[in-house]
Scaffold this active site. Structure first.
Site, PDB file in Angstrom:
ATOM      1  N   ASN A 167      65.145  55.791  13.320  1.00  0.00           N
ATOM      2  CA  ASN A 167      66.501  55.698  12.748  1.00  0.00           C
ATOM      3  C   ASN A 167      67.410  54.728  13.505  1.00  0.00           C
ATOM      4  OD1 ASN A 167      66.678  57.488  14.900  1.00  0.00           O
ATOM      5  ND2 ASN A 167      68.054  58.910  13.855  1.00  0.00           N
ATOM      6  N   GLU A 265      65.331  64.788  23.188  1.00  0.00           N
ATOM      7  CA  GLU A 265      66.513  64.659  22.313  1.00  0.00           C
ATOM      8  C   GLU A 265      66.011  64.961  20.905  1.00  0.00           C
ATOM      9  OE1 GLU A 265      68.775  63.692  19.776  1.00  0.00           O
ATOM     10  OE2 GLU A 265      68.758  61.566  20.348  1.00  0.00           O
ATOM     11  N   CYS A 299      70.608  62.049  13.997  1.00  0.00           N
ATOM     12  CA  CYS A 299      70.526  63.437  14.507  1.00  0.00           C
ATOM     13  C   CYS A 299      71.900  64.083  14.653  1.00  0.00           C
ATOM     14  CB  CYS A 299      69.875  63.475  15.888  1.00  0.00           C
ATOM     15  SG  CYS A 299      68.277  62.734  15.931  1.00  0.00           S
ATOM     16  N   GLU A 472      71.090  61.407  27.876  1.00  0.00           N
ATOM     17  CA  GLU A 472      70.884  59.959  27.869  1.00  0.00           C
ATOM     18  C   GLU A 472      72.255  59.296  27.930  1.00  0.00           C
ATOM     19  OE1 GLU A 472      68.332  59.390  24.298  1.00  0.00           O
ATOM     20  OE2 GLU A 472      66.786  59.034  25.797  1.00  0.00           O
TER      21      GLU A 472
HETATM   22  C1  SIN Z   1      70.078  59.820  17.013  1.00  0.00           C
HETATM   23  O1  SIN Z   1      70.235  60.010  15.833  1.00  0.00           O
HETATM   24  O2  SIN Z   1      69.109  60.286  17.611  1.00  0.00           O
HETATM   25  C2  SIN Z   1      71.016  58.994  17.834  1.00  0.00           C
HETATM   26  C3  SIN Z   1      72.354  58.839  17.305  1.00  0.00           C
HETATM   27  C4  SIN Z   1      73.302  58.124  18.228  1.00  0.00           C
HETATM   28  O3  SIN Z   1      72.933  57.509  19.225  1.00  0.00           O
HETATM   29  O4  SIN Z   1      74.482  58.191  17.941  1.00  0.00           O
END
Ligand code: SIN
Length: 492
Positions: A167, A265, A299, A472
């Site tokens: 993604n 994550e 996510c 992270e």
């Molecule tokens: C993710 O969807 O895992 C990361 C989203 C983000 O870095 O904002």
């Protein structure tokens, strides 16, 4: 962009094609496509863009060995030198922003303008962690035992395996490589097989910047098979994974025999709450920003919206109007805000969620159908009312916003926390006391107040509960790649 008579979009696509390379990287060697390969297609139109090697376990072992061989020298390279190399890499990423964005938009389907934003977001992690590398230091303290001093030395954990999702084809790579390099770890990257070309281009640029051979390796292939080799290897001392909770659990179990350090994550089902004292226009605008990033395939995307009854109609009306104005289409069409889903499975899940919501009392206020475009497109959708239970436990990962009414702050917090996941949450209010109460009460790793965007290099990013562990980005991000060695000095 130079005036060549060719349109900027065509120039960008040409820059992307120039960066598209069909190889793995094993100790500085470009491993070409052999008899076994995987096709990568463009989700906007289903056309094959290129192929990547479907590596044998022995090739993955070779990449691990290369990372292990390069580790002693890299970990002893002065921090400022590592930082300088990272900055050279960042400069090359900046120079190639358009090409990288075009490549990403082609393999992922995210709108080209958004892809450019992701390249900048990705590069912010390299730049941020170059700074962290320069200032990395241990500590010393006096021991409670008389005459003794304790030193805490920070040491890299060792070669790290980094498994990234599709993604964010660039940012989820650099968010892992940045702290790994700053700490002095070497890496073996496994990009998603749906979006490998952005990652390969980034690794090629790293080598061009002078990152030594073996310090950065990239393996491609079937996720399960490659994952098994990476997790089983005793040479790999750290695994960082971004992806689904079930896959995270499998990888964790596979890492148990070799006791690797882990960062996980994992999935989320983020709630977004609008209280009746909120700025409704702002809440609508920020919902759109948070929800429709990467066409809802994030996510941390709000997966369920709770609106206090007094402002429910106003919010729903504003949201419905804003969502119905979002243009859906191919990543390179002008003004497109929402692209295709990544694959058929993604599209089927979105359809299943909308059908389930409909059966459980939701009303569609806009969208609610696969789009008129062929392929993997789904119309941006708002669902009103009904049952929120599915959306508490499964992330839709698509352009759908289910909206539910609530009465009290306590009820809102309870419904937010009634999920096995705990990655992100958002709320909108103008009340400071409530802000602190709600922020503390929410069981999530990342909370946004009056904003739908909570990610940048300075934010500690990660979840609690079934959303995983480890952080992270931020100053915490590097700790995931460091061991602390204590040295007790008995001084005369
Ligand atoms: C993710 O969807 O895992 C990361 C989203 C983000 O870095 O904002």
């Amino acid at each position: 962009m130079a005036d060549t008579g060719v349109s900027p979009v065509e120039q960008a696509k040409a820059a992307g094609i120039k960066l598209l390379k069909e190889h793995a990287v094993i100790g500085g060697r470009r491993a070409p496509v052999g008899a076994k390969f995987i096709e990568v297609d463009n989700p906007s139109n289903g056309r094959v863009i290129g192929v990547i090697p479907d590596l044998e376990p022995a090739d993955v072992q070779a990449a691990i060995q290369a990372a292990a061989d390069a580790f002693p020298a890299w970990s002893k390279t002065p921090q400022v030198e590592r930082a300088a190399l990272m900055r050279k890499w960042a400069a090359l990423i900046d120079e190639n922003e358009i090409g990288l964005a075009a490549l990403m938009a082609t393999e992922n389907g995210k709108p080209f303008e958004e892809a450019k934003g992701e390249v900048r977001y990705a590069n912010s992690f390299i730049k941020w962690f170059a700074g962290v590398a320069e200032s990395l230091h241990g500590e010393s303290m006096e021991s409670p035992t008389k005459g003794m001093t304790i030193l805490s030395l920070k040491e890299p954990v060792g070669p790290a395996a980094l498994i990234a999702p599709w993604n964010f084809p660039a940012a989820m790579i650099t968010r892992k490589v940045g702290p790994a390099f700053a700490a002095g770890c070497t890496v073996v990257i496994k990009p998603a097989h749906q979006t490998p070309f952005t990652a390969i281009a980034l690794v090629d640029l790293a080598l061009e910047a002078g990152i030594p051979e073996g310090v950065i390796n990239l393996v491609t292939g079937q996720p399960g098979a490659v994952g098994e080799v990476l997790t089983a290897s005793p040479l790999i001392r750290k695994l960082s994974f971004t992806g689904s909770t079930p896959v995270g659990r499998t990888l964790m179990a596979q890492c148990a025999p070799t006791l690797k350090r882990l960062s996980m994550e994992l999935g989320g089902a983020a709630p977004l709450v609008v209280f009746d004292d909120a700025d409704i226009e702002l809440a609508v605008a920020e919902t759109i920003k948070g929800k429709f990033r990467n066409s809802g395939q994030t996510c941390v995307c709000p997966n369920r919206v709770y609106v206090q009854r007094g402002v429910y109609d106003a919010y729903l009306e504003g949201l419905t109007a804003a969502v119905s104005a979002l243009k859906l289409g191919d990543a390179f069409e002008p003004d497109v805000k929402v692209g295709p889903l990544i694959d058929r499975k993604g599209l089927e899940k979105v359809k299943r969620h909308v059908a389930w919501a409909h059966e459980h009392g939701s009303k569609v206020t806009t969208g609610g159908t696969p789009a008129r475009q062929e392929g993997l497109f789904y119309t941006p959708t708002v669902l009103a009312g009904g049952d929120d239970s599915l959306f508490r436990e499964e992330e839709t990962f698509g352009p759908v916003v289910p909206v539910f009414a609530f009465d009290t702050e306590e009820e809102a917090v309870t419904r937010c926390n009634s999920s096995d996941f705990g990655l992100a949450s958002y709320f909108f209010t103008r009340d400071f006391d409530r802000t602190m109460r709600v922020a503390r009460a929410l069981e999530d790793g990342i909370v946004g107040m009056n904003t739908g965007l909570i990610s940048n290099a300075a934010v500690p990013f990660g979840g609690v509960k079934q959303s995983g562990f480890g952080r992270e980005g931020s100053l915490y991000g590097i700790d995931e790649y460091l061991s602390v060695k204590s040295v007790t000095l008995a001084l005369k």
